[in-house]
Motif scaffolding. Sequence first.
Motif, PDB file in Angstrom:
ATOM      1  N   ASN A  59       0.811  -1.217   0.000  1.00 14.47           N
ATOM      2  CA  ASN A  59       0.000   0.000   0.000  1.00 14.47           C
ATOM      3  C   ASN A  59       0.845   1.268   0.000  1.00 14.47           C
ATOM      4  O   ASN A  59       0.458   2.270  -0.607  1.00 14.47           O
ATOM      5  CB  ASN A  59      -0.945   0.003   1.201  1.00 14.47           C
ATOM      6  N   VAL A  60       1.990   1.268   0.669  1.00 13.35           N
ATOM      7  CA  VAL A  60       2.838   2.466   0.618  1.00 13.35           C
ATOM      8  C   VAL A  60       3.638   2.519  -0.686  1.00 13.35           C
ATOM      9  O   VAL A  60       3.984   3.604  -1.163  1.00 13.35           O
ATOM     10  CB  VAL A  60       3.789   2.562   1.834  1.00 13.35           C
ATOM     11  N   TRP A  61       3.948   1.361  -1.263  1.00 11.02           N
ATOM     12  CA  TRP A  61       4.603   1.331  -2.580  1.00 11.02           C
ATOM     13  C   TRP A  61       3.671   1.903  -3.640  1.00 11.02           C
ATOM     14  O   TRP A  61       4.068   2.717  -4.477  1.00 11.02           O
ATOM     15  CB  TRP A  61       4.998  -0.101  -2.932  1.00 11.02           C
ATOM     16  N   ASN A  62       2.406   1.446  -3.637  1.00 10.51           N
ATOM     17  CA  ASN A  62       1.339   2.015  -4.470  1.00 10.51           C
ATOM     18  C   ASN A  62       1.733   2.096  -5.937  1.00 10.51           C
ATOM     19  O   ASN A  62       1.730   3.176  -6.553  1.00 10.51           O
ATOM     20  CB  ASN A  62       0.944   3.403  -3.946  1.00 10.51           C
ATOM     21  N   ASN A  63       2.088   0.940  -6.485  1.00  6.49           N
ATOM     22  CA  ASN A  63       2.420   0.856  -7.912  1.00  6.49           C
ATOM     23  C   ASN A  63       3.543   1.793  -8.329  1.00  6.49           C
ATOM     24  O   ASN A  63       3.523   2.371  -9.419  1.00  6.49           O
ATOM     25  CB  ASN A  63       1.174   1.110  -8.768  1.00  6.49           C
ATOM     26  N   GLY A  64       4.519   1.954  -7.452  1.00  5.77           N
ATOM     27  CA  GLY A  64       5.685   2.748  -7.806  1.00  5.77           C
ATOM     28  C   GLY A  64       5.672   4.178  -7.317  1.00  5.77           C
ATOM     29  O   GLY A  64       6.603   4.939  -7.590  1.00  5.77           O
ATOM     30  N   ALA A  65       4.635   4.566  -6.559  1.00  5.36           N
ATOM     31  CA  ALA A  65       4.595   5.930  -6.028  1.00  5.36           C
ATOM     32  C   ALA A  65       5.672   6.148  -4.976  1.00  5.36           C
ATOM     33  O   ALA A  65       6.081   7.280  -4.724  1.00  5.36           O
ATOM     34  CB  ALA A  65       3.221   6.230  -5.439  1.00  5.36           C
ATOM     35  N   GLN A 163      -6.811   1.589   9.675  1.00  6.71           N
ATOM     36  CA  GLN A 163      -7.190   2.281   8.444  1.00  6.71           C
ATOM     37  C   GLN A 163      -8.620   2.797   8.435  1.00  6.71           C
ATOM     38  O   GLN A 163      -8.938   3.736   7.697  1.00  6.71           O
ATOM     39  CB  GLN A 163      -6.943   1.376   7.230  1.00  6.71           C
ATOM     40  N   GLY A 164      -9.499   2.219   9.253  1.00  7.47           N
ATOM     41  CA  GLY A 164     -10.862   2.731   9.316  1.00  7.47           C
ATOM     42  C   GLY A 164     -10.936   4.159   9.816  1.00  7.47           C
ATOM     43  O   GLY A 164     -11.934   4.853   9.581  1.00  7.47           O
ATOM     44  N   ALA A 165      -9.867   4.618  10.488  1.00  6.09           N
ATOM     45  CA  ALA A 165      -9.840   5.996  10.993  1.00  6.09           C
ATOM     46  C   ALA A 165      -9.920   7.007   9.863  1.00  6.09           C
ATOM     47  O   ALA A 165     -10.333   8.152  10.080  1.00  6.09           O
ATOM     48  CB  ALA A 165      -8.565   6.217  11.807  1.00  6.09           C
ATOM     49  N   SER A 166      -9.520   6.614   8.654  1.00  4.59           N
ATOM     50  CA  SER A 166      -9.566   7.516   7.507  1.00  4.59           C
ATOM     51  C   SER A 166     -10.779   7.268   6.618  1.00  4.59           C
ATOM     52  O   SER A 166     -10.898   7.883   5.555  1.00  4.59           O
ATOM     53  CB  SER A 166      -8.284   7.360   6.669  1.00  4.59           C
ATOM     54  N   PRO A 384     -10.104   4.584  -1.118  1.00  3.29           N
ATOM     55  CA  PRO A 384      -9.216   3.565  -1.687  1.00  3.29           C
ATOM     56  C   PRO A 384      -8.593   2.716  -0.582  1.00  3.29           C
ATOM     57  O   PRO A 384      -8.360   3.203   0.535  1.00  3.29           O
ATOM     58  CB  PRO A 384      -8.150   4.395  -2.412  1.00  3.29           C
ATOM     59  N   GLU A 385      -8.320   1.466  -0.886  1.00  7.39           N
ATOM     60  CA  GLU A 385      -7.798   0.556   0.121  1.00  7.39           C
ATOM     61  C   GLU A 385      -6.560   1.117   0.800  1.00  7.39           C
ATOM     62  O   GLU A 385      -6.355   0.930   1.994  1.00  7.39           O
ATOM     63  CB  GLU A 385      -7.461  -0.800  -0.519  1.00  7.39           C
ATOM     64  N   ASN A 386      -5.729   1.813   0.033  1.00  9.04           N
ATOM     65  CA  ASN A 386      -4.485   2.334   0.599  1.00  9.04           C
ATOM     66  C   ASN A 386      -4.580   3.811   0.965  1.00  9.04           C
ATOM     67  O   ASN A 386      -3.560   4.482   1.137  1.00  9.04           O
ATOM     68  CB  ASN A 386      -3.325   2.113  -0.374  1.00  9.04           C
ATOM     69  N   GLY A 387      -5.785   4.345   1.082  1.00  6.77           N
ATOM     70  CA  GLY A 387      -5.929   5.767   1.354  1.00  6.77           C
ATOM     71  C   GLY A 387      -5.286   6.203   2.657  1.00  6.77           C
ATOM     72  O   GLY A 387      -4.685   7.283   2.742  1.00  6.77           O
ATOM     73  N   HIS A 388      -5.402   5.391   3.704  1.00 10.71           N
ATOM     74  CA  HIS A 388      -4.816   5.694   5.008  1.00 10.71           C
ATOM     75  C   HIS A 388      -3.296   5.697   4.914  1.00 10.71           C
ATOM     76  O   HIS A 388      -2.627   6.556   5.504  1.00 10.71           O
ATOM     77  CB  HIS A 388      -5.297   4.631   6.003  1.00 10.71           C
ATOM     78  N   HIS A 389      -2.753   4.744   4.148  1.00 19.30           N
ATOM     79  CA  HIS A 389      -1.305   4.660   3.962  1.00 19.30           C
ATOM     80  C   HIS A 389      -0.779   5.841   3.144  1.00 19.30           C
ATOM     81  O   HIS A 389       0.230   6.454   3.488  1.00 19.30           O
ATOM     82  CB  HIS A 389      -0.930   3.360   3.252  1.00 19.30           C
TER      83      HIS A 389
END
Length: 482
Positions: A59-65, A163-166, A384-389
């Motif tokens: 999730n922090v990698w995020n397809n190369g971000a 992650q539910g916090a976001s 998005p699933e990785n929005g919190h990350h």
Amino acid sequence: MSDKTTNSRRTFIKNTALTSFGISIIPRHVMGQGFIPPSDKLNIAVIGAGGKGYSDGMNVWNNGASNIAAICDVDWNSAGRFIEKFPKAVKYKDFRRLFDNARDIDAVTISTPDHNHAVITLAAMKLGKDVYVQKPLTHNIYEARTLTEAARKYKIVTQMGNQGASSKGVKKMIEWFDSGIIGAVDTVHVWTNRPVWPQGIETPTDTPPMPEGLAWDTWIGPAQWVDYHPLYHPFKWRGWWNFGTGALGDMGCHLIDPPFRVLGLGYPTEVESSVGAIFKQDWVPEYLPESCPPSSRTQLKFPATAKNSKEITLTWSDGGIRPFHPDLIPADHPIGDDNSTNGVIMIGEKGIMTCGTYARNPKVYLNNGELLTYDDSPEENALPENGHHMAWVEACKEGYGKPKHQALTSSFDYAGPLTESVLMGNLAIRSYNVRNEVASNRFEYPGRKKLLWDGENMKITNFDPANQFVKREYREGWSLNM
């Protein structure tokens, strides 16, 4: 690094070829629209890359971000799937060796078992590394307070992995409550079907062979030494006080977050627990102080807040025990999740607010019969699933104290007190089975009472033996020093 600023760190990255990771700085316009140049990426070290660590890393990698620059795990077999995805990342089994070579690391994700969270996180912060730490933030109350203070001291961008916090669901719950639609709340019920791993079991005494390549001493870290056993690694550690924090520690930071956030709660003032017992022979309960209980029920009381004018009684239940259906909610409506296995109910003067895990699908049942719903599953409402990350990643780029950092939903300023309140329940659960022998096979349990808590000073004021659970004794060679 206490004076670390965005400029000092990001300028170094943008103006230096990071040769240790094979990265060259290429202007954005050379690569075309939409390309993220290495100079705009964080170099992230993933510590704990198996299990939940896999999704945190992805999730922090995020397809190369972001650039996954280093991977640390005591068990490269368990972390193998993640390691295979990033063959250029430098591999470590000991986070201390990683930090010896961390000059080019900007930020760290920490997804190890609970007992190692605090020592790894503090070591990272002392080096000026921003941190994302899985829930619960720490293994005990003292560690949570220490990390909260350290984040301010070292000026670190932090986020806990609840992650539910976001989620947009919890934002809707805040909007509803702040509008006054259910009035002041005095009763909250929170529950989970956890544990879904063994708890209330005897400590293993056999010594099966250790998996090849497992760095067991590093896995044990600051905890008290025990020999390897599959009842501890890779997953079942959650059910042992030496390593985990039980059902409450696993799900409390997810499920207690909505009422904590919506009602603006702080430190509780008192706590009381009851714990499921195990009998192998008539009248003689098993005494299993090392294993978390199979089920428990805990009551926390919080004072009125600036957002809520009434004292709040919050009741937590686990092990398959859940609250009964409030009369205001129709009998054929699930409470909490669709299968009612996890959930939250907040009972106010004018109605009831409910939600499921991660604040999903919140609802309001008003006393006048009206029902308000918010379906957070459609694309327009879902985070998005990785929005919190990724909120944390973007905040790291902008820097400590900047708007994106201040907008984070679970930085340690918030996550620390939340975690302390969650782990207060564990203090009461463990105190419940403190016992004194009074005769052969007969015991008294002086901790089975309401415990009064001085939150500022982290102390139970009416039963001193309970204070042994505020912090832990670290194994020789390990410490938690700011």
